[in-house]
Write a protein that holds these residues in place. Structure first.
Motif, PDB file in Angstrom:
ATOM      1  N   ASP A 268     -29.043 -10.995  10.022  1.00 52.79           N
ATOM      2  CA  ASP A 268     -27.914 -11.813  10.456  1.00 52.79           C
ATOM      3  C   ASP A 268     -28.375 -13.094  11.159  1.00 52.79           C
ATOM      4  O   ASP A 268     -27.677 -14.115  11.124  1.00 52.79           O
ATOM      5  CB  ASP A 268     -27.012 -11.016  11.397  1.00 52.79           C
ATOM      6  N   VAL A 271     -28.679 -15.871   8.695  1.00 53.37           N
ATOM      7  CA  VAL A 271     -27.358 -16.305   8.218  1.00 53.37           C
ATOM      8  C   VAL A 271     -26.687 -17.169   9.280  1.00 53.37           C
ATOM      9  O   VAL A 271     -26.080 -18.207   8.977  1.00 53.37           O
ATOM     10  CB  VAL A 271     -26.486 -15.084   7.870  1.00 53.37           C
ATOM     11  N   ASN A 272     -26.793 -16.756  10.528  1.00 58.48           N
ATOM     12  CA  ASN A 272     -26.216 -17.550  11.621  1.00 58.48           C
ATOM     13  C   ASN A 272     -26.883 -18.921  11.711  1.00 58.48           C
ATOM     14  O   ASN A 272     -26.218 -19.927  11.989  1.00 58.48           O
ATOM     15  CB  ASN A 272     -26.379 -16.810  12.948  1.00 58.48           C
ATOM     16  N   SER A 275     -25.389 -21.080   8.997  1.00 58.44           N
ATOM     17  CA  SER A 275     -23.971 -21.418   9.169  1.00 58.44           C
ATOM     18  C   SER A 275     -23.664 -22.064  10.514  1.00 58.44           C
ATOM     19  O   SER A 275     -22.547 -22.540  10.740  1.00 58.44           O
ATOM     20  CB  SER A 275     -23.112 -20.157   9.023  1.00 58.44           C
ATOM     21  N   GLY A 277     -23.571 -20.360  13.221  1.00 59.14           N
ATOM     22  CA  GLY A 277     -22.909 -19.343  14.033  1.00 59.14           C
ATOM     23  C   GLY A 277     -23.762 -18.903  15.202  1.00 59.14           C
ATOM     24  O   GLY A 277     -24.986 -19.033  15.183  1.00 59.14           O
ATOM     25  N   THR A 282     -22.194 -11.262  11.554  1.00 58.42           N
ATOM     26  CA  THR A 282     -21.814 -12.294  10.584  1.00 58.42           C
ATOM     27  C   THR A 282     -20.664 -11.777   9.730  1.00 58.42           C
ATOM     28  O   THR A 282     -20.424 -10.567   9.648  1.00 58.42           O
ATOM     29  CB  THR A 282     -22.997 -12.650   9.672  1.00 58.42           C
ATOM     30  N   THR A 283     -19.974 -12.695   9.082  1.00 58.14           N
ATOM     31  CA  THR A 283     -18.872 -12.308   8.197  1.00 58.14           C
ATOM     32  C   THR A 283     -19.387 -12.191   6.763  1.00 58.14           C
ATOM     33  O   THR A 283     -20.464 -12.697   6.422  1.00 58.14           O
ATOM     34  CB  THR A 283     -17.762 -13.373   8.241  1.00 58.14           C
ATOM     35  N   GLU A 285     -18.171 -13.691   4.250  1.00 58.86           N
ATOM     36  CA  GLU A 285     -18.203 -15.044   3.692  1.00 58.86           C
ATOM     37  C   GLU A 285     -19.506 -15.745   4.029  1.00 58.86           C
ATOM     38  O   GLU A 285     -20.109 -16.426   3.184  1.00 58.86           O
ATOM     39  CB  GLU A 285     -17.017 -15.843   4.235  1.00 58.86           C
ATOM     40  N   GLN A 286     -19.971 -15.583   5.268  1.00 60.36           N
ATOM     41  CA  GLN A 286     -21.244 -16.182   5.663  1.00 60.36           C
ATOM     42  C   GLN A 286     -22.406 -15.568   4.883  1.00 60.36           C
ATOM     43  O   GLN A 286     -23.323 -16.271   4.459  1.00 60.36           O
ATOM     44  CB  GLN A 286     -21.469 -16.007   7.171  1.00 60.36           C
ATOM     45  N   ARG A 287     -22.345 -14.257   4.687  1.00 59.28           N
ATOM     46  CA  ARG A 287     -23.433 -13.577   3.980  1.00 59.28           C
ATOM     47  C   ARG A 287     -23.442 -13.900   2.482  1.00 59.28           C
ATOM     48  O   ARG A 287     -24.444 -13.666   1.809  1.00 59.28           O
ATOM     49  CB  ARG A 287     -23.350 -12.065   4.205  1.00 59.28           C
ATOM     50  N   SER A 289     -22.944 -16.979   1.387  1.00 60.03           N
ATOM     51  CA  SER A 289     -23.219 -18.414   1.248  1.00 60.03           C
ATOM     52  C   SER A 289     -24.536 -18.650   0.513  1.00 60.03           C
ATOM     53  O   SER A 289     -25.465 -17.847   0.575  1.00 60.03           O
ATOM     54  CB  SER A 289     -23.276 -19.073   2.623  1.00 60.03           C
ATOM     55  N   ASN A 294     -30.346 -17.793   3.818  1.00 59.67           N
ATOM     56  CA  ASN A 294     -29.515 -16.584   3.725  1.00 59.67           C
ATOM     57  C   ASN A 294     -30.346 -15.448   3.139  1.00 59.67           C
ATOM     58  O   ASN A 294     -30.471 -15.297   1.922  1.00 59.67           O
ATOM     59  CB  ASN A 294     -28.282 -16.845   2.868  1.00 59.67           C
TER      60      ASN A 294
END
Length: 363
Positions: A268, A271-272, A275, A277, A282-283, A285-287, A289, A294
């Motif tokens: 995560d 991913v953050n 994004s 974040g 994480t959401t 949708e973020q995962r 991307s 990622n």
């Protein structure tokens, strides 16, 4: 022959020819005295200043007046410090400062930095102020581990007078000194530590210190040049995913084991980073991307470091703790308790414990 002295006329003539000796002697003495006085005056006009300089003290009296900032740099000797102070008219002479410093055992502890002193101080007073922490005008800048470049710039601009815009410009300056492994990006190479920032330091100088420290630590840890980028990337992941050195060494092993098996890292933290974040989760949708950071979608390491790792994280990557682990999750972010396992089923149970912690925070 006749004795002429017996004749009255002869005696008078003889007396008339004799000069008045007393008057001539007085005149000679007067002239000689005048010459001596004139010589003394001329000699003193030439030698007086020399004598005065030889007999005058080479030190000021008292604690001085006004204020003046003097910068002491790393490696300055006592003589060099004295010369800086003499040039700034803090002390009368470097020699007086050297003597005063020799009489103060603590003077060997004078630290580099900018000091607020006074004009025309006694050398002893100058030494005392250089040993007084309150005289230092240097700012202590502390950069924690695990911050991104953007967060580092925020910290610097808040703890020092340097504007953020100046720091951003410094990142683009070739003089920043990034190593080839950085690929022109400072992320991962602004080493977290405590730095001394002088009142006249520029943004470039501050960031240069961080890059230089990063290079020095990597060299100290004997990281080969061809491995620098890989090690820094891995260390940045470890820094974001673990708290203690023990957990760091285990997270480094999980990364190694998953990469060796061709498994996605599924972190995560990456991913953050992609994004922007800041939450620990994480959401979907973020995962989903498309990003080279990622790790839920790409195989292997992300495109670059996601933070600036400290020495403990770097050591963990270089000396991971041997183990079979393929999964880990921090079940209690408050305490940092992290579970490691090579069983997917056990990992799911650990994840459920983490979710219970999340629900408890929402209630």
């Amino acid at each position: 022959m006749m004795d002429l002295t017996d004749l009255p006329g002869a005696v008078e003539a003889s007396q008339r020819r004799r000069p008045p000796r007393r008057g001539r002697t007085v005149l000679v003495l007067t002239v000689a005295l005048a010459v001596a006085v004139l010589g003394a005056v001329l000699a003193w006009s030439t030698l007086g200043p020399v004598v005065a300089r030889l007999t005058a003290s080479d030190d000021y009296d008292g604690t001085g007046t006004g204020t003046v900032d003097v910068r002491i740099v790393q490696g300055d000797t006592g003589r060099a410090i004295g010369e800086r102070l003499q040039e700034a008219d803090v002390v009368k002479s470097a020699a007086a400062f050297v003597r005063a410093a020799a009489e103060e055992p603590r003077s060997s502890g004078i630290q580099p930095g900018t000091y607020r002193l006074r004009h025309q101080m006694s050398a002893a007073s100058a030494v005392a102020l250089l040993l007084d922490p309150g005289s230092r005008q240097t700012t202590r800048l502390t950069v924690p581990e695990g911050l991104t470049v953007a967060q580092v710039l925020d910290v610097v601009s808040k703890q020092t007078p340097i504007p953020r815009e100046e720091l951003e410009a410094a990142l683009q300056d070739p003089a920043l000194g990034l190593p080839p492994a950085a690929n022109g990006q400072a992320e991962g190479f602004l080493f977290p530590s405590t730095y001394e920032v002088e009142p006249d330091s520029t943004g470039l100088e501050v960031l240069q210190k961080m890059v230089q420290q990063s290079t020095a630590v990597l060299a100290q840890l004997q990281v080969p040049p061809e491995r620098v980028r890989e090690v820094v990337i891995r260390a940045s992941l470890v820094e974001k995913e673990a708290r203690s050195p023990e957990d760091m060494a285990r997270v480094a092993t999980v990364l190694e084991n998953r990469l060796a098996r061709g498994m996605r890292l599924e972190l995560d933290s990456t991913v953050n980073y992609a994004s922007g974040g800041e939450k620990i989760t994480t959401t979907q949708e973020q995962r989903d991307s498309d990003s080279p950071y990622n790790t839920y979608k790409i195989t292997g390491l992300p495109a670059g470091p996601i933070a600036n790792p400290g020495e403990a994280a770097l050591r963990a990557v270089l000396q991971p703790e041997p183990g079979p682990w393929l999964f880990f999750v921090t079940v209690n972010p408050d305490t940092g308790e992290t579970r490691f396992t090579d069983s997917y089923d056990e990992h799911l149970r650990n994840v459920e414990e983490f979710r219970r912690w999340l629900r408890a925070q929402e209630s």
